[in-house]
Design an enzyme around this catalytic site. Structure first.
Site, PDB file in Angstrom:
ATOM      1  NE  ARG A 116       0.995  -7.872  11.075  1.00  0.00           N
ATOM      2  CZ  ARG A 116       0.797  -7.065  10.051  1.00  0.00           C
ATOM      3  NH1 ARG A 116       1.670  -6.136   9.750  1.00  0.00           N
ATOM      4  NH2 ARG A 116      -0.271  -7.188   9.272  1.00  0.00           N
ATOM      5  CD  GLN A 126      -3.673  -5.076   8.027  1.00  0.00           C
ATOM      6  OE1 GLN A 126      -2.705  -4.907   8.758  1.00  0.00           O
ATOM      7  NE2 GLN A 126      -3.597  -4.939   6.712  1.00  0.00           N
ATOM      8  CE  LYS A 137      -0.712   0.461   5.002  1.00  0.00           C
ATOM      9  NZ  LYS A 137      -0.038   1.746   5.159  1.00  0.00           N
ATOM     10  CB  THR A 138       3.970   2.290   1.770  1.00  0.00           C
ATOM     11  OG1 THR A 138       3.395   1.961   3.046  1.00  0.00           O
ATOM     12  CG2 THR A 138       4.773   3.573   1.907  1.00  0.00           C
ATOM     13  CG  ASP A 191      -1.258   4.971   4.939  1.00  0.00           C
ATOM     14  OD1 ASP A 191      -1.830   3.939   4.535  1.00  0.00           O
ATOM     15  OD2 ASP A 191      -0.124   4.964   5.448  1.00  0.00           O
ATOM     16  CD  GLU A 192      -2.467   1.805   8.140  1.00  0.00           C
ATOM     17  OE1 GLU A 192      -3.485   1.102   8.053  1.00  0.00           O
ATOM     18  OE2 GLU A 192      -1.314   1.329   8.231  1.00  0.00           O
TER      19      GLU A 192
END
Length: 641
Positions: free
Chosen positions: A600, A256, A32-33, A225-226
């Protein structure tokens, strides 16, 4: 020409969908970044706008700086642009909103140099207010009042709306009554708090259409973002700014969304297609982090949630090892099993820094910390203090130290006013003076003062010394664990935490329960205190190759070669509080926490649970049940050993 060849099909689609409302559903590890930074660079390279006409918002300064640096590097690589990063509107919600409101300070009655109070200053001001209003700050603590005021500001509630939404005769109602006086105090101090920043910005836009128009015209593109972590105020702020051109791109993952306890509203991302017309939804499904078995386990788990947007989550990575599931007898065996595996992996070349233990509750760390200290495994605790460094543990140990050693001045000063006994700084200074003049210990000096005065505070102090004498008589009779339990109960320390409505104090009760369990391993109280001193000395060693112990909440955004998820049991994961207070909604958020934990892992994931575990206030372990989420894991990607 801007090069998009490094992106996959969906990533390129997200970068090139420049017009209108775009939601990029970016699963864990899907890049995503890279999409956000490439999108910024692409829009500028295509001359759709100048880089300072893009508003890019995220939640942390670290994420904002990373986004800024990567976007500028991408642009500079084209050879036709040279950007230094000045005058960019890439930052956190608070930093960008503050930048907007500061020039209009006179509208909300502040000077141009108004102050922003931090969390500690906010508590200090609220403490002053409770004192002025003769409010018992033990029943209505400044932390509780701050919590409610901050949540109201997150929802853009003014004091009157807060009063209407509050239940009568509660801490919430008390907080509502203090909301306006608190705001008046901030104004008199030429200050605002963090909750005010977005709220003021929204009010500024709504009451001054020309100001809103100016910023709607200025920002040709908005990126977020997020997005799944946004609260009501952040949502309204973004909606207002994007209403002109409608060019808003939100990147996030509803799977998330794990921060409802701090105001995040998953509905913001779930209702995106209703809020923004003519929208485009792009799903990034290819994971670049984890093996097939880890992705299968995470996908199979999260598909059991109903409050989510469907997506295909996959990887081209190898199948890898199945997710290992192991049942152990008790937490000590669990810690021993995990430590043994870690030692083997380290001997075979895996750095400690590539391994993490992810826990649902902070009290779970104790058995692992003690095992790692015994085995010489270096570790750090992310998102919190090491077990024996936590305030409540140090307080409890101070009680124990003073019981064992009547002259322990350091322990005395720490806990003499915990819970509050009216012993403030002035009294402590008087004790110090008397101690120096008579060459006696601080506790002895305090006892002399208490015996020679009949003030209310000294009566409480004398009662405290009588309690200490009673506990000292129990040292030879009670086990260290039972003695600690008695001290915490009779001192009022447990009662103080139970009366508090603060979430942190609920966690402290769990931590004290774990401390009492640790004492069960000792026959002698002094032996335990000596052990703690050695533990504290060992934890101060530095080592760059350290294993990570983290709460799942604090691990979001991190990745490791190997992860362990211990305590995969009912009432831990899912947590009992979520089950009781939120029902099915809470269960779904707990399942999202599991999803975050599993994703993770890059190569190996281990899930463990115990057959027996101690309950709070009890020295006898009780039988436990494996987490209901165990049934959600597809059998073709896990191995039960």
């Amino acid at each position: 020409m801007f090069d998009l060849s490094a992106l996959n099909k969906e990533q390129r689609e997200a970068v090139q969908a420049t017009e209108g409302a775009v939601l990029v559903l970016a699963g864990a590890g899907t890049g995503k970044t890279r999409v956000l930074t490439s999108r910024i660079a692409y829009i500028v390279a295509k001359h759709l706008c100048q880089i300072n006409e893009i508003l890019a918002v995220t939640f942390t300064n670290k994420a904002a700086n990373e986004m800024k640096e990567r976007a500028i590097n991408l642009l500079n690589q084209t050879g036709t642009f040279t950007y230094s990063g000045e005058n960019l509107w890439i930052g956190t919600f608070h930093s960008l909103a503050l930048r907007i409101i500061r020039p209009y300070h006179s509208i909300f009655k502040r000077s141009s140099n108004f102050t922003i109070v931090d969390a500690s200053d906010q508590l200090r001001l609220l403490k002053k207010l409770t004192a002025e209003n003769k409010i018992d700050d033990k029943k209505n603590t400044p932390k509780q009042i701050a919590y409610y005021i901050n949540r109201w500001k997150d929802r853009c509630y003014n004091p009157e709306e807060a009063k209407k939404s509050s239940q009568r005769f509660t801490v919430e109602a008390m907080a509502a009554n203090l909301y306006q006086p608190y705001q008046d105090m901030l104004e008199s101090l030429d200050a605002i708090d963090f909750g005010d920043i977005l709220k003021i910005s929204i009010e500024l836009f709504k009451q001054n259409p020309e100001i809103l128009q100016r910023y709607q015209d200025k920002f040709k593109y908005i990126m977020v973002d997020e997005y799944q972590d946004t609260n009501t105020a952040q949502y309204i702020w973004l909606r207002l700014l994007s209403m002109g051109h409608g060019n808003i791109c939100c990147v996030g993952d509803d799977d998330q969304s794990i921060y409802s306890w701090r105001g995040a509203d998953i509905e913001n991302i779930l209702k995106f297609d209703q809020d923004f017309k003519n929208n485009t939804i792009i799903r990034l499904g290819q994971n670049y982090r984890s093996t097939k078995n880890i992705i299968k386990a995470a996908s199979g788990l999260i598909e059991n949630n109903t409050m989510r947007m469907k997506k295909n989550f996959w990887t081209e990575e190898e199948a890898g090892l199945p997710v290992i599931v192991k049942a152990l007898m008790n937490p000590i065996e669990e810690a021993r099993f995990i430590a043994s595996l870690i030692e083997n992996k380290h001997r075979n070349g895996l750095a400690f820094s590539n391994i993490a233990i992810l826990v649902r509750a902070t009290y779970q760390t104790r058995v692992f910390e003690e095992r790692f200290l015994a085995e010489g495994i270096p570790y750090i605790v992310v998102g919190g203090l090491k077990f024996y460094e936590r305030k409540e543990v140090k307080d409890a140990i101070a009680y124990l130290k003073l019981t064992i050693n009547p002259d322990d001045g350091i322990a005395f000063e720490r806990i003499v006013n915990l819970p509050k006994r009216g012993i403030g700084t002035t009294s402590i200074n008087k004790f110090y003076t008397l101690a120096r003049e008579n060459s006696i210990s601080l506790p002895k000096a305090a006892l002399e003062v208490a015996k020679n005065s009949k003030s209310a505070s000294n009566t409480k102090l004398l009662n405290f010394f009588n309690q200490l004498d009673n506990w000292r008589q129990d040292i030879e009779i009670l086990s260290p664990a039972d003695l600690m339990q008695k001290i915490l109960n009779e001192s009022g320390y447990i009662g103080m935490l139970k009366e508090s409505k603060n979430i942190e104090d609920e966690a402290r009760l769990e931590t004290l329960d774990e401390l009492i369990k640790s004492l069960e391993e000792f026959d002698d109280t002094q032996e335990f205190l000596d052990y703690v001193s050695l533990v504290m000395d060992k934890t101060n060693t530095n080592n760059s190759d350290t294993l990570t112990i983290s709460t799942i909440h604090a691990a979001k955004g991190l990745e490791f070669h190997t992860i362990f998820i211990p305590g995969f049991e009912e009432n831990i994961l899912p947590h009992q509080k979520s089950i009781l207070e939120k029902g099915d909604v809470g269960i779904e958020e707990e399942r999202r926490l599991c999803y975050v934990a599993i994703t993770r892992a890059k190569r190996e994931a281990y899930i463990t649970f115990c057959n027996r575990r101690g309950a709070f206030g009890s020295s006898n372990p009780t039988y436990t049940s494996p987490s209901r989420f165990l049934k959600d894991l597809p059998r073709n990607c896990i191995r039960i050993v």
